[in-house]
Design a protein around this motif. Structure first.
Motif, PDB file in Angstrom:
ATOM      1  N   LYS A 103       1.141  -9.506   6.559  1.00 60.59           N
ATOM      2  CA  LYS A 103       2.288  -8.986   6.586  1.00 60.59           C
ATOM      3  C   LYS A 103       1.734  -7.171   4.997  1.00 60.59           C
ATOM      4  CE  LYS A 103       7.334  -7.468   5.244  1.00 60.59           C
ATOM      5  NZ  LYS A 103       8.347  -8.360   4.739  1.00 60.59           N
ATOM      6  N   ILE A 104       1.671  -6.287   6.158  1.00 63.41           N
ATOM      7  CA  ILE A 104       1.191  -4.813   5.171  1.00 63.41           C
ATOM      8  C   ILE A 104       2.887  -4.331   4.842  1.00 63.41           C
ATOM      9  CG2 ILE A 104      -0.980  -5.359   5.463  1.00 63.41           C
ATOM     10  CD1 ILE A 104      -0.647  -2.958   7.855  1.00 63.41           C
ATOM     11  N   THR A 105       3.084  -3.682   3.808  1.00 65.53           N
ATOM     12  CA  THR A 105       4.218  -3.298   3.282  1.00 65.53           C
ATOM     13  C   THR A 105       4.210  -1.610   2.535  1.00 65.53           C
ATOM     14  OG1 THR A 105       5.452  -5.279   2.871  1.00 65.53           O
ATOM     15  CG2 THR A 105       6.575  -3.256   1.918  1.00 65.53           C
ATOM     16  N   PRO A 106       4.077  -0.840   3.550  1.00 65.99           N
ATOM     17  CA  PRO A 106       3.883   0.920   2.572  1.00 65.99           C
ATOM     18  C   PRO A 106       5.291   0.709   2.035  1.00 65.99           C
ATOM     19  CG  PRO A 106       5.060   0.566   4.739  1.00 65.99           C
ATOM     20  CD  PRO A 106       5.168  -0.564   4.668  1.00 65.99           C
ATOM     21  N   LEU A 107       4.568   1.239   0.569  1.00 63.82           N
ATOM     22  CA  LEU A 107       5.966   1.297  -0.032  1.00 63.82           C
ATOM     23  C   LEU A 107       5.228   2.801  -1.117  1.00 63.82           C
ATOM     24  CD1 LEU A 107       5.000  -2.106  -2.462  1.00 63.82           C
ATOM     25  CD2 LEU A 107       7.543  -1.208  -0.763  1.00 63.82           C
ATOM     26  N   ASP A 108       6.236   3.248  -2.116  1.00 64.61           N
ATOM     27  CA  ASP A 108       6.057   4.580  -3.113  1.00 64.61           C
ATOM     28  C   ASP A 108       4.903   3.771  -4.161  1.00 64.61           C
ATOM     29  OD1 ASP A 108       6.900   7.191  -4.587  1.00 64.61           O
ATOM     30  OD2 ASP A 108       7.240   5.008  -6.056  1.00 64.61           O
ATOM     31  N   TYR A 154       0.868  -1.364  -0.180  1.00 66.01           N
ATOM     32  CA  TYR A 154      -0.314   0.082  -0.126  1.00 66.01           C
ATOM     33  C   TYR A 154       0.968   1.402   0.007  1.00 66.01           C
ATOM     34  CZ  TYR A 154       0.984   0.963   5.806  1.00 66.01           C
ATOM     35  OH  TYR A 154       1.403   0.659   6.139  1.00 66.01           O
ATOM     36  N   VAL A 155       0.959   2.159  -0.334  1.00 70.90           N
ATOM     37  CA  VAL A 155       0.920   3.685  -0.529  1.00 70.90           C
ATOM     38  C   VAL A 155       0.772   4.534   0.815  1.00 70.90           C
ATOM     39  CG1 VAL A 155      -1.132   5.022  -1.413  1.00 70.90           C
ATOM     40  CG2 VAL A 155       1.480   5.868  -1.853  1.00 70.90           C
ATOM     41  N   SER A 202       5.517  -4.362  -7.488  1.00 70.45           N
ATOM     42  CA  SER A 202       5.729  -5.531  -6.509  1.00 70.45           C
ATOM     43  C   SER A 202       4.323  -6.223  -7.200  1.00 70.45           C
ATOM     44  CB  SER A 202       5.291  -4.760  -5.144  1.00 70.45           C
ATOM     45  OG  SER A 202       4.303  -4.242  -4.650  1.00 70.45           O
ATOM     46  N   VAL A 203       2.812  -6.165  -6.998  1.00 77.01           N
ATOM     47  CA  VAL A 203       2.277  -6.737  -7.123  1.00 77.01           C
ATOM     48  C   VAL A 203       2.382  -7.381  -8.429  1.00 77.01           C
ATOM     49  CG1 VAL A 203      -0.299  -7.008  -7.588  1.00 77.01           C
ATOM     50  CG2 VAL A 203       0.801  -5.613  -6.044  1.00 77.01           C
ATOM     51  N   ALA A 204       2.891  -6.756  -9.546  1.00 70.65           N
ATOM     52  CA  ALA A 204       3.472  -7.284 -10.826  1.00 70.65           C
ATOM     53  C   ALA A 204       3.978  -8.118 -10.869  1.00 70.65           C
ATOM     54  CB  ALA A 204       3.779  -5.870 -11.557  1.00 70.65           C
ATOM     55  N   THR A 205       5.588  -8.047 -10.192  1.00 68.62           N
ATOM     56  CA  THR A 205       5.926  -9.099 -10.491  1.00 68.62           C
ATOM     57  C   THR A 205       5.841 -10.231  -9.315  1.00 68.62           C
ATOM     58  OG1 THR A 205       7.267  -7.897  -8.525  1.00 68.62           O
ATOM     59  CG2 THR A 205       7.888  -7.016 -10.946  1.00 68.62           C
ATOM     60  N   GLY A 206       4.756 -10.480  -8.613  1.00 67.25           N
ATOM     61  CA  GLY A 206       4.826 -10.919  -7.632  1.00 67.25           C
ATOM     62  C   GLY A 206       5.117 -10.880  -6.224  1.00 67.25           C
ATOM     63  N   ASP A 207       5.829 -10.297  -5.599  1.00 67.96           N
ATOM     64  CA  ASP A 207       6.476  -9.574  -4.559  1.00 67.96           C
ATOM     65  C   ASP A 207       5.612  -9.835  -3.681  1.00 67.96           C
ATOM     66  OD1 ASP A 207       8.971 -10.320  -5.859  1.00 67.96           O
ATOM     67  OD2 ASP A 207       8.998  -8.051  -5.966  1.00 67.96           O
ATOM     68  N   ALA A 208       4.521  -8.527  -3.881  1.00 68.02           N
ATOM     69  CA  ALA A 208       3.387  -8.867  -2.825  1.00 68.02           C
ATOM     70  C   ALA A 208       1.873  -9.623  -3.720  1.00 68.02           C
ATOM     71  CB  ALA A 208       2.969  -7.498  -3.126  1.00 68.02           C
ATOM     72  N   ASP A 209       1.326  -9.961  -3.094  1.00 69.31           N
ATOM     73  CA  ASP A 209      -0.084 -10.381  -3.419  1.00 69.31           C
ATOM     74  C   ASP A 209      -1.101  -9.419  -3.783  1.00 69.31           C
ATOM     75  OD1 ASP A 209       0.371 -13.530  -2.724  1.00 69.31           O
ATOM     76  OD2 ASP A 209       0.967 -12.278  -0.823  1.00 69.31           O
ATOM     77  N   ALA A 210      -1.114  -8.536  -3.329  1.00 74.13           N
ATOM     78  CA  ALA A 210      -2.641  -7.604  -3.855  1.00 74.13           C
ATOM     79  C   ALA A 210      -2.610  -5.936  -2.857  1.00 74.13           C
ATOM     80  CB  ALA A 210      -3.791  -8.196  -2.811  1.00 74.13           C
ATOM     81  N   MET A 211      -3.248  -5.637  -3.285  1.00 75.58           N
ATOM     82  CA  MET A 211      -2.880  -4.185  -3.143  1.00 75.58           C
ATOM     83  C   MET A 211      -4.786  -3.376  -3.343  1.00 75.58           C
ATOM     84  SD  MET A 211      -1.711  -1.351  -6.187  1.00 75.58           S
ATOM     85  CE  MET A 211      -1.596  -1.959  -7.495  1.00 75.58           C
ATOM     86  N   VAL A 212      -5.123  -2.773  -2.260  1.00 74.12           N
ATOM     87  CA  VAL A 212      -6.579  -2.740  -2.700  1.00 74.12           C
ATOM     88  C   VAL A 212      -6.475  -0.584  -2.904  1.00 74.12           C
ATOM     89  CG1 VAL A 212      -7.217  -3.957  -1.263  1.00 74.12           C
ATOM     90  CG2 VAL A 212      -6.567  -2.139  -0.061  1.00 74.12           C
ATOM     91  N   SER A 213      -5.545  -0.623  -3.354  1.00 74.01           N
ATOM     92  CA  SER A 213      -5.302   0.954  -3.635  1.00 74.01           C
ATOM     93  C   SER A 213      -4.972   1.732  -5.185  1.00 74.01           C
ATOM     94  CB  SER A 213      -3.625   1.822  -2.600  1.00 74.01           C
ATOM     95  OG  SER A 213      -3.758   0.601  -1.495  1.00 74.01           O
ATOM     96  N   ALA A 214      -5.821   1.017  -5.952  1.00 72.80           N
ATOM     97  CA  ALA A 214      -5.220   1.605  -6.832  1.00 72.80           C
ATOM     98  C   ALA A 214      -6.601   2.344  -7.717  1.00 72.80           C
ATOM     99  CB  ALA A 214      -5.503   0.030  -8.149  1.00 72.80           C
ATOM    100  N   VAL A 241      -4.374  -7.751  -8.116  1.00 74.11           N
ATOM    101  CA  VAL A 241      -3.800  -8.636  -7.058  1.00 74.11           C
ATOM    102  C   VAL A 241      -3.079  -9.482  -7.899  1.00 74.11           C
ATOM    103  CG1 VAL A 241      -5.903  -9.124  -6.172  1.00 74.11           C
ATOM    104  CG2 VAL A 241      -5.465 -10.467  -7.993  1.00 74.11           C
ATOM    105  N   ARG A 242      -1.560 -10.354  -8.161  1.00 70.85           N
ATOM    106  CA  ARG A 242      -0.597 -10.858  -9.045  1.00 70.85           C
ATOM    107  C   ARG A 242      -1.477 -11.970  -9.690  1.00 70.85           C
ATOM    108  NH1 ARG A 242       0.523 -15.490  -7.305  1.00 70.85           N
ATOM    109  NH2 ARG A 242       0.314 -16.023  -4.869  1.00 70.85           N
ATOM    110  N   GLU A 243      -0.811 -12.452 -10.506  1.00 72.02           N
ATOM    111  CA  GLU A 243      -0.834 -13.130 -11.198  1.00 72.02           C
ATOM    112  C   GLU A 243      -0.972 -14.441 -10.830  1.00 72.02           C
ATOM    113  OE1 GLU A 243       1.053 -12.811 -14.922  1.00 72.02           O
ATOM    114  OE2 GLU A 243      -0.458 -11.216 -16.501  1.00 72.02           O
TER     115      GLU A 243
END
Length: 294
Positions: A70-75, A45-46, A82-94, A233-235
């Motif tokens: 685990k929740i991770t704040p990011l730029d 999330y941002v 991170s979601v596109a590469t699968g490093d994160a499973d999802a975000m609810v912030s788009a 969410v990630r693929e």
């Protein structure tokens, strides 16, 4: 005449209530065991007030179902990546279609869009209502010809950079970027003294509940129309964790819901505690998100 043994009756009722409570707890624990099973989930999330609220709420719901979250704040840009590469499973912030347009164009074909979790979102330039200006075109030398922004990578900041180019009256204005928190602090300080200030703003946000503010009209449409906040969410998530995918797909709430959590946090509540309180007080809404999950 029948004599009632009140002591025995009290013990019986107490035992019944204890068994009922134990049964409810057991059911909740069983559900947590059968759904989450301790699976690790990472949400990105941002650190905007709106996304702090939504991410902590959905994280609490998932934790109650037995996920290890685990929740991770990011730029902003890094969150999408991170979601596109699968490093994160999802975000609810788009924020779509405007605020995160650049990120969606870059990563949209690498993530799964589950659709809006909130509708009616908006971005733009915001001023206190006591300022005698109603449109971006009306701006002349207010606030020292300075717009107080947030993080440099934010969509509302990018839109403001375009506004400086599109509106001829802003040719010699400047945009000062900082952070969401710094912007809110500057707004509060100016408001208290009834000083002029122009900030990059968005809804939902607690500031509209605390201060009397207004959006400046945007005749050139630089900031776009109303937006939605979507869940990405990630693929492969649906195949890997179908129950998690379903819960995230069901996640949907209102502007009032989100602002309630934001205000609790702004008033000093820890985000985790605010999320837990909202989840407890809104069991019916949470039930809609977990419908069909066994």
């Amino acid at each position: 005449m029948v004599k009632i043994n009140w002591k025995k009756l009290g013990i019986t009722v107490g035992l019944s209530l204890a068994l009922f409570t134990a049964g409810c707890s057991s059911n909740e624990e069983d559900k947590a065991d059968t759904v989450g099973k301790g699976q690790e989930v990472e949400l990105a999330y941002v650190e905007w007030d709106s996304e702090v609220a939504s991410t902590h709420v959905i994280a609490k719901v998932l934790e109650d179902l037995g996920y290890n979250v685990k929740i991770t704040p990011l730029d902003n840009a890094v969150m999408w990546k991170s979601v596109a590469t699968g490093d994160a499973d999802a975000m609810v912030s788009a924020w779509l279609p405007g605020t995160h347009q650049a990120q969606y164009e870059e990563y949209g074909d690498k993530v799964i869009d589950l659709g809006p979790n909130l509708e009616g979102a908006k971005i733009g330039l915001v001023v206190p209502s006591y300022m005698d200006v109603n449109s971006i075109e009306d701006l002349t030398d207010e606030a020292g010809k300075t717009i107080t922004g947030i993080e440099a990578g934010a969509g509302v900041v990018q839109a403001t950079e375009r506004a400086l180019e599109e509106y001829s009256n802003l040719a010699d204005w400047k945009l000062e970027t900082s952070s969401s928190g710094a912007m809110a602090t500057a707004l509060g300080q100016a408001y208290e003294k009834e000083e002029e200030i122009v900030v990059t703003g968005w809804s939902p946000h607690w500031k509209f509940g605390k201060y009397d503010l207004k959006y400046l009209e945007d005749p050139k449409g630089v900031y776009g129309a109303e937006e939605t906040i979507n869940t990405m969410v990630r693929e492969g998530l649906e195949e890997d964790m179908p129950e998690l995918y379903q819960i995230l797909d069901n996640f949907y709430w209102t502007m009032e819901d989100m602002e309630e959590v934001m205000l609790m946090i702004q008033d000093g509540e820890d985000p985790e505690d605010a999320a837990a309180k909202w989840v407890e007080d809104n069991a019916d809404r949470v039930k809609e998100w977990t419908e069909g999950i066994k």
